[in-house]
Enzyme design. Structure first.
Site, PDB file in Angstrom:
ATOM      1  N   ASN A 110       0.847  -1.194   0.000  1.00 24.78           N
ATOM      2  CA  ASN A 110       0.000   0.000   0.000  1.00 24.78           C
ATOM      3  C   ASN A 110       0.879   1.240   0.000  1.00 24.78           C
ATOM      4  O   ASN A 110       1.939   1.250   0.636  1.00 24.78           O
ATOM      5  CB  ASN A 110      -0.870  -0.005   1.275  1.00 24.78           C
ATOM      6  CG  ASN A 110      -1.745   1.237   1.388  1.00 24.78           C
ATOM      7  OD1 ASN A 110      -2.438   1.617   0.448  1.00 24.78           O
ATOM      8  ND2 ASN A 110      -1.703   1.891   2.542  1.00 24.78           N
ATOM      9  N   HIS A 112       0.985   5.081   1.293  1.00 24.89           N
ATOM     10  CA  HIS A 112       0.325   5.973   2.250  1.00 24.89           C
ATOM     11  C   HIS A 112       0.997   7.346   2.175  1.00 24.89           C
ATOM     12  O   HIS A 112       2.230   7.439   2.156  1.00 24.89           O
ATOM     13  CB  HIS A 112       0.437   5.404   3.676  1.00 24.89           C
ATOM     14  CG  HIS A 112      -0.268   6.270   4.677  1.00 24.89           C
ATOM     15  ND1 HIS A 112      -1.641   6.298   4.786  1.00 24.89           N
ATOM     16  CD2 HIS A 112       0.208   7.165   5.579  1.00 24.89           C
ATOM     17  CE1 HIS A 112      -1.983   7.179   5.721  1.00 24.89           C
ATOM     18  NE2 HIS A 112      -0.883   7.712   6.214  1.00 24.89           N
TER      19      HIS A 112
HETATM   20  C1  GAR Z   1      -2.812   8.962  -2.753  1.00 25.79           C
HETATM   21  O1  GAR Z   1      -2.292  10.144  -2.205  1.00 25.79           O
HETATM   22  C2  GAR Z   1      -2.625   7.815  -1.779  1.00 25.79           C
HETATM   23  O2  GAR Z   1      -1.429   7.879  -1.064  1.00 25.79           O
HETATM   24  C3  GAR Z   1      -3.819   8.032  -0.865  1.00 25.79           C
HETATM   25  O3  GAR Z   1      -4.856   8.365  -1.749  1.00 25.79           O
HETATM   26  C4  GAR Z   1      -4.329   9.057  -2.880  1.00 25.79           C
HETATM   27  C5  GAR Z   1      -4.838   8.371  -4.135  1.00 25.79           C
HETATM   28  O4  GAR Z   1      -4.493   9.092  -5.274  1.00 25.79           O
HETATM   29  N1  GAR Z   1      -4.072   6.860  -0.075  1.00 25.79           N
HETATM   30  C6  GAR Z   1      -4.428   6.919   1.198  1.00 25.79           C
HETATM   31  O5  GAR Z   1      -4.645   7.959   1.786  1.00 25.79           O
HETATM   32  C7  GAR Z   1      -4.571   5.564   1.880  1.00 25.79           C
HETATM   33  N2  GAR Z   1      -4.495   5.713   3.307  1.00 25.79           N
HETATM   34  P1  GAR Z   1      -4.499   8.425  -6.726  1.00 25.79           P
HETATM   35  O6  GAR Z   1      -5.848   7.746  -6.934  1.00 25.79           O
HETATM   36  O7  GAR Z   1      -4.341   9.619  -7.647  1.00 25.79           O
HETATM   37  O8  GAR Z   1      -3.342   7.462  -6.816  1.00 25.79           O
END
Ligand code: GAR
Length: 206
Positions: A110, A112
């Site tokens: 994952n 984060h």
């Molecule tokens: C990213 O910033 C990822 O790190 C975060 O959601 C965003 C998705 O962006 N994930 C979390 O917060 C999980 N805890 P994306 O769809 O453009 O890759």
């Protein structure tokens, strides 16, 4: 050499998925190939990215299932159908059960958007993370790629990259910099690292 097959799980825009696609195009993924995109949200822009790059994708909406077990069984069916070795959560906003996770032990990773163990765990996702970082006043944040276990953001860390917080940052400006300078850099690197380990351990068994 047979490459490890990756499935990227998404729920939103899919910029991290795009980072993996771009890394593969640049020839950086020697030990893995992007084989499937699984979206938990119908119409997520990430599926447009999959389509444009000829990557098979499935939309599996939990709301279409009676319970979580049925949903997870459908996901597992697809993973088996595509012979998936590694699952990458890239903005996947759904927590899978401990039973599911144990099926792919040390093979789910994952990304984060903070330096774990800070600003992580239940309730810390997306912009909320960056808002919490600014509210606390920390001067350094970043991104973490880690293995997924049954504790939210609790698995062993694979890679991290730090980013400076600027005085005039907003949650949105910080999110953009963390993505661009950290997430999109370390996520493809972590895919390659984990894939390399899997391929090498396979070769050792033979
Ligand atoms: C990213 O910033 C990822 O790190 C975060 O959601 C965003 C998705 O962006 N994930 C979390 O917060 C999980 N805890 P994306 O769809 O453009 O890759």
């Amino acid at each position: 050499m047979l490459k490890a097959k990756i499935a990227v799980f998404v729920s939103g825009g899919g910029t991290n998925l795009q980072a993996i696609i771009d890394s593969e195009k640049r020839g950086e993924l020697q030990h893995c190939e992007l084989s499937l995109v699984v979206s938990s949200k119908p119409g997520a822009y990430a599926t447009v990215r999959a389509k444009e790059n000829n990557i098979p994708f499935v939309e599996i909406n939990i709301k279409d299932f009676q319970d979580r077990k049925d949903f997870e069984n459908e996901v597992l069916k697809k993973l088996h159908e595509y012979n998936i070795d590694i699952i990458v959560f890239a903005g996947f906003m759904y927590i899978l059960s401990a039973e599911f996770v144990s099926e792919y032990e040390n093979r789910i990773i994952n990304v984060h958007p903070a330096l774990i163990p800070s600003f992580c765990g239940d309730g810390f996702y997306g912009l909320k993370v960056h808002k919490a970082v600014l509210d606390y006043g920390v001067k350094i944040t970043g991104a973490t790629v880690h293995y997924v276990n049954s504790i939210t953001d609790g698995g062993k860390i694979i890679l991290q990259k730090a980013i400076e917080v600027h005085d005039n940052d907003t949650p949105v400006s910080l999110q953009q910099r963390v993505m661009c300078e950290a997430e999109w850099v370390i996520l493809p690197q972590a895919c390659e690292l984990v894939a390399q380990q899997i391929i090498e351990s396979r070769n050792n068994i033979k």
